[in-house]
Design an enzyme around this catalytic site. Structure first.
Site, PDB file in Angstrom:
ATOM      1  N   GLU A 158       0.805  -1.218   0.000  1.00 44.69           N
ATOM      2  CA  GLU A 158       0.000   0.000   0.000  1.00 44.69           C
ATOM      3  C   GLU A 158       0.847   1.281   0.000  1.00 44.69           C
ATOM      4  OE1 GLU A 158      -3.036  -0.284   3.011  1.00 44.69           O
ATOM      5  OE2 GLU A 158      -4.016  -1.971   2.015  1.00 44.69           O
ATOM      6  N   GLU A 275      -5.042  -8.693  -0.280  1.00 38.58           N
ATOM      7  CA  GLU A 275      -5.765  -8.560   0.986  1.00 38.58           C
ATOM      8  C   GLU A 275      -7.215  -8.229   0.670  1.00 38.58           C
ATOM      9  OE1 GLU A 275      -4.392  -5.653   3.730  1.00 38.58           O
ATOM     10  OE2 GLU A 275      -2.257  -6.086   3.410  1.00 38.58           O
TER      11      GLU A 275
END
Length: 505
Positions: A158, A275
Protein backbone atom coordinates in the site's frame (compact mmCIF):
# COMPACT_ATOMS: atom_id res chain seq x y z
CA UNK A 1 -38.29 -23.66 -7.69
CA UNK A 2 -34.84 -23.13 -9.24
CA UNK A 3 -34.04 -25.82 -11.78
CA UNK A 4 -30.34 -26.67 -11.63
CA UNK A 5 -28.90 -27.61 -15.06
CA UNK A 6 -27.72 -31.18 -15.47
CA UNK A 7 -24.72 -30.19 -17.58
CA UNK A 8 -21.83 -28.15 -16.27
CA UNK A 9 -20.89 -24.97 -18.16
CA UNK A 10 -17.34 -25.31 -16.83
CA UNK A 11 -15.23 -25.52 -13.67
CA UNK A 12 -15.86 -23.57 -10.50
CA UNK A 13 -12.87 -21.20 -10.16
CA UNK A 14 -10.71 -21.80 -7.10
CA UNK A 15 -9.19 -18.31 -7.01
CA UNK A 16 -10.53 -18.05 -3.42
CA UNK A 17 -8.07 -20.72 -2.29
CA UNK A 18 -4.88 -19.53 -4.03
CA UNK A 19 -3.66 -17.36 -1.14
CA UNK A 20 -4.50 -16.28 2.41
CA UNK A 21 -3.07 -13.49 4.54
CA UNK A 22 -1.19 -13.49 7.81
CA UNK A 23 0.32 -11.14 10.36
CA UNK A 24 4.02 -10.34 10.29
CA UNK A 25 6.11 -13.30 9.27
CA UNK A 26 8.07 -13.86 12.48
CA UNK A 27 4.79 -14.81 14.18
CA UNK A 28 5.19 -18.11 12.32
CA UNK A 29 7.77 -19.07 14.94
CA UNK A 30 4.96 -19.52 17.49
CA UNK A 31 3.28 -22.84 18.20
CA UNK A 32 -0.27 -21.43 18.20
CA UNK A 33 0.36 -19.93 14.76
CA UNK A 34 1.79 -23.18 13.37
CA UNK A 35 -1.09 -25.22 14.78
CA UNK A 36 -3.57 -22.83 13.18
CA UNK A 37 -1.75 -22.91 9.84
CA UNK A 38 -1.77 -26.70 9.79
CA UNK A 39 -5.52 -26.72 10.51
CA UNK A 40 -6.51 -24.30 7.73
CA UNK A 41 -4.24 -26.04 5.26
CA UNK A 42 -5.72 -29.44 6.14
CA UNK A 43 -9.39 -28.40 6.13
CA UNK A 44 -9.39 -25.59 3.55
CA UNK A 45 -6.25 -26.08 1.48
CA UNK A 46 -4.91 -22.59 0.84
CA UNK A 47 -2.00 -22.61 -1.59
CA UNK A 48 0.02 -19.53 -0.59
CA UNK A 49 0.56 -17.35 2.48
CA UNK A 50 1.27 -13.59 2.35
CA UNK A 51 2.29 -11.40 5.26
CA UNK A 52 4.21 -8.26 6.19
CA UNK A 53 7.62 -7.83 7.72
CA UNK A 54 9.95 -10.06 5.69
CA UNK A 55 12.72 -7.47 6.00
CA UNK A 56 11.64 -5.91 9.30
CA UNK A 57 14.01 -6.16 12.25
CA UNK A 58 12.07 -9.02 13.84
CA UNK A 59 13.23 -11.35 11.06
CA UNK A 60 16.85 -10.35 11.61
CA UNK A 61 17.97 -10.73 7.99
CA UNK A 62 19.79 -7.40 7.47
CA UNK A 63 22.70 -7.28 9.98
CA UNK A 64 25.22 -4.47 9.46
CA UNK A 65 28.45 -4.51 11.46
CA UNK A 66 31.75 -2.66 11.65
CA UNK A 67 35.06 -4.46 11.28
CA UNK A 68 38.46 -2.75 11.21
CA UNK A 69 36.80 0.60 10.81
CA UNK A 70 34.71 -0.37 7.78
CA UNK A 71 30.94 -0.97 7.56
CA UNK A 72 29.81 -4.35 6.25
CA UNK A 73 26.44 -6.11 5.98
CA UNK A 74 25.83 -9.70 6.99
CA UNK A 75 22.63 -11.41 5.80
CA UNK A 76 21.27 -13.85 8.35
CA UNK A 77 18.51 -16.31 7.45
CA UNK A 78 18.00 -18.06 10.78
CA UNK A 79 14.39 -16.94 11.26
CA UNK A 80 13.57 -16.94 7.55
CA UNK A 81 14.50 -20.62 7.25
CA UNK A 82 12.30 -21.52 10.22
CA UNK A 83 9.37 -19.52 8.85
CA UNK A 84 9.57 -20.99 5.36
CA UNK A 85 10.15 -24.50 6.73
CA UNK A 86 7.02 -24.14 8.88
CA UNK A 87 4.98 -23.05 5.88
CA UNK A 88 6.20 -25.83 3.62
CA UNK A 89 5.74 -28.41 6.39
CA UNK A 90 2.08 -27.34 6.53
CA UNK A 91 1.84 -27.66 2.74
CA UNK A 92 1.56 -23.95 1.97
CA UNK A 93 3.92 -21.80 -0.12
CA UNK A 94 5.07 -18.22 0.54
CA UNK A 95 3.72 -15.24 -1.37
CA UNK A 96 6.65 -12.94 -0.61
CA UNK A 97 5.90 -9.32 0.19
CA UNK A 98 9.21 -7.39 0.21
CA UNK A 99 9.01 -5.00 3.16
CA UNK A 100 9.28 -3.26 5.51
CA UNK A 101 12.66 -1.46 5.63
CA UNK A 102 15.34 -2.72 8.04
CA UNK A 103 15.99 0.11 10.52
CA UNK A 104 19.72 0.15 9.78
CA UNK A 105 18.98 0.69 6.07
CA UNK A 106 16.01 3.03 6.45
CA UNK A 107 16.02 6.56 5.18
CA UNK A 108 13.98 7.76 8.19
CA UNK A 109 12.34 6.79 11.46
CA UNK A 110 8.68 6.66 10.36
CA UNK A 111 7.00 3.40 11.36
CA UNK A 112 3.62 1.70 11.31
CA UNK A 113 1.93 -0.74 13.70
CA UNK A 114 2.62 -1.64 17.31
CA UNK A 115 5.66 -3.63 16.16
CA UNK A 116 7.09 -0.61 14.31
CA UNK A 117 7.53 -1.63 10.69
CA UNK A 118 9.68 1.05 9.04
CA UNK A 119 7.94 2.66 6.06
CA UNK A 120 10.73 4.79 4.60
CA UNK A 121 12.74 4.28 1.40
CA UNK A 122 16.25 2.85 1.68
CA UNK A 123 19.00 5.40 2.19
CA UNK A 124 21.19 3.22 -0.05
CA UNK A 125 19.43 1.57 -3.00
CA UNK A 126 22.44 -0.62 -3.76
CA UNK A 127 22.35 -2.03 -0.23
CA UNK A 128 18.60 -2.67 -0.59
CA UNK A 129 18.99 -4.54 -3.88
CA UNK A 130 21.87 -6.53 -2.38
CA UNK A 131 19.47 -7.56 0.41
CA UNK A 132 16.85 -8.62 -2.14
CA UNK A 133 19.35 -10.57 -4.21
CA UNK A 134 20.93 -12.25 -1.19
CA UNK A 135 17.54 -13.33 0.19
CA UNK A 136 16.27 -14.80 -3.06
CA UNK A 137 19.62 -16.41 -3.83
CA UNK A 138 19.49 -18.07 -0.43
CA UNK A 139 15.93 -19.28 -0.98
CA UNK A 140 16.78 -20.69 -4.41
CA UNK A 141 19.84 -22.44 -2.97
CA UNK A 142 17.89 -23.92 -0.06
CA UNK A 143 14.59 -24.84 -1.73
CA UNK A 144 15.47 -25.06 -5.43
CA UNK A 145 14.72 -22.78 -8.35
CA UNK A 146 11.70 -24.78 -9.50
CA UNK A 147 10.07 -24.36 -6.09
CA UNK A 148 10.88 -20.67 -5.60
CA UNK A 149 9.54 -19.88 -9.07
CA UNK A 150 6.09 -20.74 -7.67
CA UNK A 151 6.42 -18.00 -5.00
CA UNK A 152 5.17 -14.63 -6.28
CA UNK A 153 7.26 -11.66 -5.11
CA UNK A 154 5.32 -8.46 -4.33
CA UNK A 155 7.13 -5.16 -3.89
CA UNK A 156 5.98 -3.33 -0.71
CA UNK A 157 2.49 -2.82 0.72
CA UNK A 158 0.00 0.00 0.00
CA UNK A 159 2.54 2.65 -1.07
CA UNK A 160 -0.35 4.98 -1.94
CA UNK A 161 -0.98 5.49 1.80
CA UNK A 162 1.37 7.66 3.89
CA UNK A 163 0.86 5.20 6.77
CA UNK A 164 2.74 2.57 4.74
CA UNK A 165 5.12 4.55 2.50
CA UNK A 166 6.54 7.88 3.60
CA UNK A 167 4.50 10.74 2.15
CA UNK A 168 2.88 8.22 -0.27
CA UNK A 169 5.68 9.31 -2.63
CA UNK A 170 4.73 7.73 -5.96
CA UNK A 171 7.99 8.52 -7.76
CA UNK A 172 9.99 7.08 -4.88
CA UNK A 173 7.91 3.91 -5.03
CA UNK A 174 8.50 3.61 -8.78
CA UNK A 175 12.24 3.89 -8.17
CA UNK A 176 12.05 1.24 -5.45
CA UNK A 177 9.96 -1.06 -7.65
CA UNK A 178 12.29 -0.71 -10.65
CA UNK A 179 15.44 -1.47 -8.64
CA UNK A 180 13.76 -4.35 -6.81
CA UNK A 181 12.20 -6.00 -9.87
CA UNK A 182 15.53 -6.01 -11.71
CA UNK A 183 17.24 -7.45 -8.62
CA UNK A 184 14.69 -10.29 -8.49
CA UNK A 185 15.21 -11.08 -12.16
CA UNK A 186 19.00 -11.07 -11.72
CA UNK A 187 18.61 -14.01 -9.35
CA UNK A 188 16.19 -15.93 -11.61
CA UNK A 189 14.27 -14.46 -14.53
CA UNK A 190 11.44 -16.95 -13.94
CA UNK A 191 10.58 -15.73 -10.42
CA UNK A 192 7.34 -13.70 -10.78
CA UNK A 193 7.51 -10.14 -9.48
CA UNK A 194 4.72 -7.59 -9.25
CA UNK A 195 2.86 -4.88 -7.37
CA UNK A 196 1.95 -2.22 -6.46
CA UNK A 197 -0.31 -3.69 -3.68
CA UNK A 198 -2.56 -0.64 -3.64
CA UNK A 199 -5.16 0.25 -1.02
CA UNK A 200 -8.86 0.37 -1.99
CA UNK A 201 -8.75 4.16 -2.10
CA UNK A 202 -5.92 4.51 -4.62
CA UNK A 203 -6.87 6.77 -7.52
CA UNK A 204 -4.88 6.69 -10.75
CA UNK A 205 -1.92 4.86 -9.25
CA UNK A 206 -2.42 1.68 -11.23
CA UNK A 207 -2.72 3.47 -14.55
CA UNK A 208 0.43 5.48 -13.83
CA UNK A 209 2.21 2.33 -12.65
CA UNK A 210 1.43 0.68 -15.99
CA UNK A 211 2.69 3.74 -17.89
CA UNK A 212 5.88 3.82 -15.81
CA UNK A 213 6.51 0.10 -16.35
CA UNK A 214 6.12 0.47 -20.11
CA UNK A 215 8.20 3.64 -20.34
CA UNK A 216 11.06 2.16 -18.29
CA UNK A 217 10.66 -1.44 -19.55
CA UNK A 218 10.34 -2.70 -15.99
CA UNK A 219 9.34 -6.35 -15.32
CA UNK A 220 5.76 -6.71 -14.02
CA UNK A 221 4.48 -10.30 -13.98
CA UNK A 222 1.31 -9.56 -11.99
CA UNK A 223 -0.56 -6.62 -10.50
CA UNK A 224 -1.96 -6.47 -6.99
CA UNK A 225 -4.34 -4.39 -4.92
CA UNK A 226 -6.48 -4.68 -1.78
CA UNK A 227 -10.22 -4.51 -1.08
CA UNK A 228 -12.23 -3.47 2.00
CA UNK A 229 -15.75 -2.08 2.47
CA UNK A 230 -15.74 -0.41 5.89
CA UNK A 231 -16.16 3.24 6.72
CA UNK A 232 -14.22 5.40 9.20
CA UNK A 233 -13.35 3.85 12.55
CA UNK A 234 -15.53 4.72 15.55
CA UNK A 235 -13.12 4.02 18.39
CA UNK A 236 -13.96 2.35 21.69
CA UNK A 237 -11.39 0.94 24.15
CA UNK A 238 -9.52 -1.92 22.46
CA UNK A 239 -11.80 -1.92 19.43
CA UNK A 240 -13.72 -0.07 16.75
CA UNK A 241 -17.11 -0.07 15.07
CA UNK A 242 -17.60 0.85 11.40
CA UNK A 243 -20.30 1.10 8.78
CA UNK A 244 -20.16 -1.42 5.92
CA UNK A 245 -20.94 -0.93 2.25
CA UNK A 246 -22.85 -3.70 0.44
CA UNK A 247 -20.64 -6.74 -0.12
CA UNK A 248 -20.88 -6.28 -3.88
CA UNK A 249 -18.55 -3.32 -3.47
CA UNK A 250 -15.77 -5.84 -2.84
CA UNK A 251 -16.41 -7.42 -6.24
CA UNK A 252 -16.26 -3.97 -7.82
CA UNK A 253 -12.84 -3.51 -6.24
CA UNK A 254 -11.70 -6.95 -7.42
CA UNK A 255 -12.66 -5.94 -10.97
CA UNK A 256 -11.01 -2.52 -10.88
CA UNK A 257 -7.47 -3.53 -11.97
CA UNK A 258 -8.60 -5.14 -15.22
CA UNK A 259 -10.75 -2.12 -16.01
CA UNK A 260 -7.90 0.28 -15.25
CA UNK A 261 -5.31 -1.68 -17.24
CA UNK A 262 -7.37 -2.22 -20.40
CA UNK A 263 -5.32 -1.05 -23.35
CA UNK A 264 -2.03 -0.93 -21.43
CA UNK A 265 0.95 -3.27 -21.56
CA UNK A 266 -0.32 -4.87 -18.34
CA UNK A 267 -3.81 -5.61 -19.68
CA UNK A 268 -3.24 -9.37 -19.66
CA UNK A 269 -1.30 -9.58 -16.41
CA UNK A 270 -2.67 -11.79 -13.61
CA UNK A 271 -4.55 -9.85 -10.93
CA UNK A 272 -4.00 -10.77 -7.29
CA UNK A 273 -6.11 -9.19 -4.56
CA UNK A 274 -3.51 -9.77 -1.85
CA UNK A 275 -5.76 -8.56 0.99
CA UNK A 276 -9.53 -8.40 1.35
CA UNK A 277 -12.05 -8.33 4.16
CA UNK A 278 -15.03 -6.30 5.29
CA UNK A 279 -13.25 -4.05 7.80
CA UNK A 280 -9.60 -3.01 7.47
CA UNK A 281 -9.30 -2.97 11.27
CA UNK A 282 -7.98 -5.95 13.30
CA UNK A 283 -10.24 -5.04 16.25
CA UNK A 284 -13.72 -4.87 14.72
CA UNK A 285 -16.11 -7.39 16.33
CA UNK A 286 -18.00 -7.89 13.06
CA UNK A 287 -15.23 -10.28 11.97
CA UNK A 288 -16.26 -12.74 14.68
CA UNK A 289 -19.97 -12.97 13.84
CA UNK A 290 -22.32 -15.18 11.85
CA UNK A 291 -23.34 -12.06 9.92
CA UNK A 292 -19.80 -11.82 8.55
CA UNK A 293 -19.89 -15.29 6.99
CA UNK A 294 -23.20 -14.63 5.22
CA UNK A 295 -22.01 -11.15 4.18
CA UNK A 296 -18.89 -12.53 2.47
CA UNK A 297 -20.45 -15.67 0.95
CA UNK A 298 -21.49 -14.08 -2.39
CA UNK A 299 -18.08 -12.39 -2.65
CA UNK A 300 -16.09 -15.58 -2.20
CA UNK A 301 -18.34 -17.44 -4.62
CA UNK A 302 -18.11 -14.84 -7.42
CA UNK A 303 -14.65 -13.35 -6.84
CA UNK A 304 -12.97 -15.66 -9.34
CA UNK A 305 -14.86 -13.89 -12.13
CA UNK A 306 -12.78 -10.77 -11.52
CA UNK A 307 -9.35 -11.76 -10.18
CA UNK A 308 -6.87 -14.60 -10.38
CA UNK A 309 -6.76 -14.71 -6.58
CA UNK A 310 -8.20 -12.89 -3.59
CA UNK A 311 -6.55 -13.50 -0.22
CA UNK A 312 -8.68 -13.37 2.92
CA UNK A 313 -6.96 -11.19 5.48
CA UNK A 314 -6.11 -13.24 7.66
CA UNK A 315 -6.10 -16.96 8.45
CA UNK A 316 -5.76 -16.59 12.25
CA UNK A 317 -5.81 -14.06 15.07
CA UNK A 318 -2.12 -14.47 15.94
CA UNK A 319 -1.74 -10.91 14.74
CA UNK A 320 -0.46 -7.80 16.51
CA UNK A 321 -0.74 -4.66 14.38
CA UNK A 322 -2.53 -2.75 17.15
CA UNK A 323 -0.93 -4.68 20.00
CA UNK A 324 -1.41 -8.01 21.72
CA UNK A 325 -5.11 -9.01 21.68
CA UNK A 326 -6.91 -8.59 25.00
CA UNK A 327 -9.42 -11.45 24.63
CA UNK A 328 -10.01 -14.51 22.43
CA UNK A 329 -12.79 -12.67 20.59
CA UNK A 330 -11.52 -9.15 19.96
CA UNK A 331 -12.61 -8.51 16.35
CA UNK A 332 -9.46 -9.97 14.82
CA UNK A 333 -9.21 -10.58 11.10
CA UNK A 334 -8.65 -14.32 11.50
CA UNK A 335 -10.71 -17.25 10.34
CA UNK A 336 -9.53 -18.73 13.64
CA UNK A 337 -9.11 -17.15 17.06
CA UNK A 338 -6.11 -17.93 19.21
CA UNK A 339 -6.19 -21.62 20.14
CA UNK A 340 -7.94 -22.53 16.91
CA UNK A 341 -11.53 -21.69 17.78
CA UNK A 342 -13.31 -21.65 14.42
CA UNK A 343 -15.33 -18.55 13.56
CA UNK A 344 -18.43 -18.73 11.32
CA UNK A 345 -16.41 -17.33 8.38
CA UNK A 346 -13.99 -20.23 8.83
CA UNK A 347 -16.86 -22.58 8.07
CA UNK A 348 -17.73 -20.61 4.94
CA UNK A 349 -14.28 -21.46 3.62
CA UNK A 350 -14.37 -25.03 4.94
CA UNK A 351 -17.72 -25.56 3.18
CA UNK A 352 -16.28 -24.16 -0.06
CA UNK A 353 -13.42 -26.63 0.24
CA UNK A 354 -16.00 -29.45 0.10
CA UNK A 355 -17.63 -28.20 -3.07
CA UNK A 356 -17.11 -30.06 -6.35
CA UNK A 357 -14.88 -28.93 -9.21
CA UNK A 358 -17.69 -28.70 -11.79
CA UNK A 359 -20.02 -25.70 -11.60
CA UNK A 360 -23.70 -26.42 -12.23
CA UNK A 361 -25.24 -23.06 -11.32
CA UNK A 362 -25.04 -20.15 -8.93
CA UNK A 363 -27.33 -17.33 -7.89
CA UNK A 364 -27.72 -14.53 -5.38
CA UNK A 365 -28.03 -16.98 -2.50
CA UNK A 366 -26.63 -20.31 -3.73
CA UNK A 367 -23.88 -22.22 -5.52
CA UNK A 368 -24.32 -25.75 -6.87
CA UNK A 369 -21.42 -27.96 -7.98
CA UNK A 370 -20.80 -31.62 -8.83
CA UNK A 371 -18.03 -34.00 -7.89
CA UNK A 372 -16.53 -36.45 -10.35
CA UNK A 373 -18.15 -39.35 -8.46
CA UNK A 374 -21.63 -37.87 -9.04
CA UNK A 375 -22.20 -36.20 -5.69
CA UNK A 376 -23.89 -32.81 -5.91
CA UNK A 377 -22.99 -30.13 -3.38
CA UNK A 378 -24.84 -26.92 -2.52
CA UNK A 379 -23.63 -23.83 -0.72
CA UNK A 380 -26.49 -21.56 0.34
CA UNK A 381 -26.60 -18.37 2.38
CA UNK A 382 -29.22 -16.03 3.78
CA UNK A 383 -29.11 -12.44 2.47
CA UNK A 384 -27.91 -9.79 4.93
CA UNK A 385 -28.46 -6.08 5.42
CA UNK A 386 -25.07 -4.37 6.02
CA UNK A 387 -26.76 -1.15 7.12
CA UNK A 388 -28.59 -2.79 10.01
CA UNK A 389 -31.58 -0.52 9.34
CA UNK A 390 -34.06 -2.97 7.84
CA UNK A 391 -35.41 -6.09 9.55
CA UNK A 392 -33.82 -9.29 8.27
CA UNK A 393 -36.31 -12.18 7.96
CA UNK A 394 -35.85 -14.94 10.50
CA UNK A 395 -36.18 -17.48 7.68
CA UNK A 396 -35.00 -17.45 4.07
CA UNK A 397 -36.63 -20.13 1.87
CA UNK A 398 -34.81 -21.64 -1.09
CA UNK A 399 -35.96 -24.54 -3.25
CA UNK A 400 -33.80 -26.30 -5.83
CA UNK A 401 -34.49 -29.03 -8.37
CA UNK A 402 -31.18 -30.87 -8.31
CA UNK A 403 -30.05 -33.35 -11.02
CA UNK A 404 -28.65 -36.53 -9.50
CA UNK A 405 -27.38 -39.07 -11.98
CA UNK A 406 -29.30 -41.01 -14.61
CA UNK A 407 -33.01 -40.54 -15.05
CA UNK A 408 -35.22 -42.74 -12.96
CA UNK A 409 -36.49 -43.16 -9.45
CA UNK A 410 -34.72 -43.87 -6.20
CA UNK A 411 -33.62 -42.00 -3.14
CA UNK A 412 -30.91 -39.50 -2.23
CA UNK A 413 -28.95 -39.27 0.99
CA UNK A 414 -28.92 -35.58 1.99
CA UNK A 415 -26.29 -34.33 4.39
CA UNK A 416 -26.49 -30.78 5.74
CA UNK A 417 -24.10 -28.61 7.78
CA UNK A 418 -24.90 -25.06 8.83
CA UNK A 419 -23.71 -22.07 10.82
CA UNK A 420 -25.94 -19.21 11.93
CA UNK A 421 -26.63 -17.09 14.99
CA UNK A 422 -27.21 -20.19 17.14
CA UNK A 423 -25.00 -22.87 15.55
CA UNK A 424 -21.32 -22.92 14.71
CA UNK A 425 -21.09 -19.56 16.47
CA UNK A 426 -18.55 -19.61 19.30
CA UNK A 427 -18.66 -15.81 19.53
CA UNK A 428 -22.30 -15.99 20.67
CA UNK A 429 -21.41 -18.63 23.27
CA UNK A 430 -18.47 -16.55 24.51
CA UNK A 431 -20.72 -13.51 24.95
CA UNK A 432 -23.27 -15.60 26.86
CA UNK A 433 -20.62 -17.01 29.21
CA UNK A 434 -19.64 -13.45 30.16
CA UNK A 435 -16.93 -12.67 27.58
CA UNK A 436 -14.06 -14.18 29.61
CA UNK A 437 -10.75 -12.54 28.70
CA UNK A 438 -8.75 -15.68 29.57
CA UNK A 439 -11.07 -18.68 29.25
CA UNK A 440 -10.38 -21.64 31.50
CA UNK A 441 -9.59 -25.00 29.91
CA UNK A 442 -13.22 -26.02 30.43
CA UNK A 443 -14.49 -22.81 28.85
CA UNK A 444 -12.19 -23.36 25.87
CA UNK A 445 -13.66 -26.83 25.46
CA UNK A 446 -17.15 -25.33 25.50
CA UNK A 447 -16.17 -22.72 22.89
CA UNK A 448 -14.71 -25.35 20.58
CA UNK A 449 -17.92 -27.33 20.99
CA UNK A 450 -20.02 -24.24 20.22
CA UNK A 451 -17.95 -23.66 17.07
CA UNK A 452 -19.11 -26.94 15.54
CA UNK A 453 -21.69 -26.48 12.76
CA UNK A 454 -25.18 -27.93 13.07
CA UNK A 455 -25.42 -31.32 11.34
CA UNK A 456 -28.41 -33.23 10.01
CA UNK A 457 -29.18 -35.87 7.41
CA UNK A 458 -32.26 -37.29 5.70
CA UNK A 459 -33.47 -39.09 2.59
CA UNK A 460 -35.37 -37.49 -0.27
CA UNK A 461 -36.97 -39.16 -3.28
CA UNK A 462 -35.34 -39.04 -6.72
CA UNK A 463 -37.91 -38.66 -9.48
CA UNK A 464 -36.97 -38.39 -13.14
CA UNK A 465 -33.30 -38.13 -12.15
CA UNK A 466 -33.97 -35.09 -9.94
CA UNK A 467 -34.34 -34.25 -6.26
CA UNK A 468 -36.71 -31.57 -5.01
CA UNK A 469 -34.53 -29.95 -2.33
CA UNK A 470 -36.32 -27.45 -0.05
CA UNK A 471 -34.02 -25.41 2.20
CA UNK A 472 -35.01 -22.94 4.88
CA UNK A 473 -32.09 -20.84 6.04
CA UNK A 474 -32.04 -19.19 9.45
CA UNK A 475 -31.00 -15.58 9.96
CA UNK A 476 -27.39 -15.11 8.76
CA UNK A 477 -27.05 -18.81 7.98
CA UNK A 478 -24.51 -20.35 5.64
CA UNK A 479 -25.31 -23.98 4.81
CA UNK A 480 -23.53 -26.80 3.02
CA UNK A 481 -25.66 -29.60 1.56
CA UNK A 482 -24.42 -32.79 -0.11
CA UNK A 483 -26.67 -35.13 -2.12
CA UNK A 484 -25.68 -38.71 -2.96
CA UNK A 485 -27.67 -41.45 -4.67
CA UNK A 486 -28.60 -44.19 -2.21
CA UNK A 487 -27.48 -47.68 -3.11
CA UNK A 488 -29.48 -49.61 -0.55
CA UNK A 489 -27.69 -52.72 0.78
CA UNK A 490 -30.06 -53.38 3.68
CA UNK A 491 -30.48 -57.16 4.06
CA UNK A 492 -34.02 -58.45 3.38
CA UNK A 493 -34.46 -59.72 6.94
CA UNK A 494 -33.75 -56.37 8.58
CA UNK A 495 -36.78 -54.94 10.40
CA UNK A 496 -36.43 -51.81 12.54
CA UNK A 497 -39.63 -52.75 14.36
CA UNK A 498 -37.80 -55.72 15.94
CA UNK A 499 -35.02 -53.71 17.62
CA UNK A 500 -36.45 -54.50 21.07
CA UNK A 501 -37.14 -58.13 20.22
CA UNK A 502 -40.86 -57.78 19.63
CA UNK A 503 -42.55 -59.71 16.84
CA UNK A 504 -44.40 -57.18 14.65
CA UNK A 505 -46.82 -59.91 13.63
Amino acid sequence: MIRVPAESPGPFPDAWRYCVGTGRLDLALRRDYQDSLALVRREIGFGHLRGHGLFSDGMGIHRPYTHRGARHVHHSFTHLDQVVDACLAAGIRPFLELGFMPSALAGGDDTVFWWRGNITPPRDTAEWTALVRATLTHLVGRYGAEEVRTWPVEVWNEPDLPQFWRDADEDAYHRLYEATAHAVKEVDAAIPVGGPALSPGARGWLERFAEFAERRDVPVDFVSRHAYTSGPAQHVPFGVHQTLAPAGRLLDQFAQPRRALAGTRLAGAPVHITEFNSSYRPDNPVHDTAFHAAYLAPVVVAGGDHADSFAYWTFCDVFEETGIPTAPFHGGFGLLTHRQIRKPVYHLYAFLARMGPDLLTRGDDHLVTRHRDGRVTVLAWAPVDPTGTSPVPARHPLRLSVPLGARGRGEAFVRRLGVDEEHGNAYAAWRRMGSPRSPSPHQLDVLHEAAEPARSHRRLPVTGGRVDLPLTLARHEVAFVELTRVSDETPPWWDERRLLGRDPG
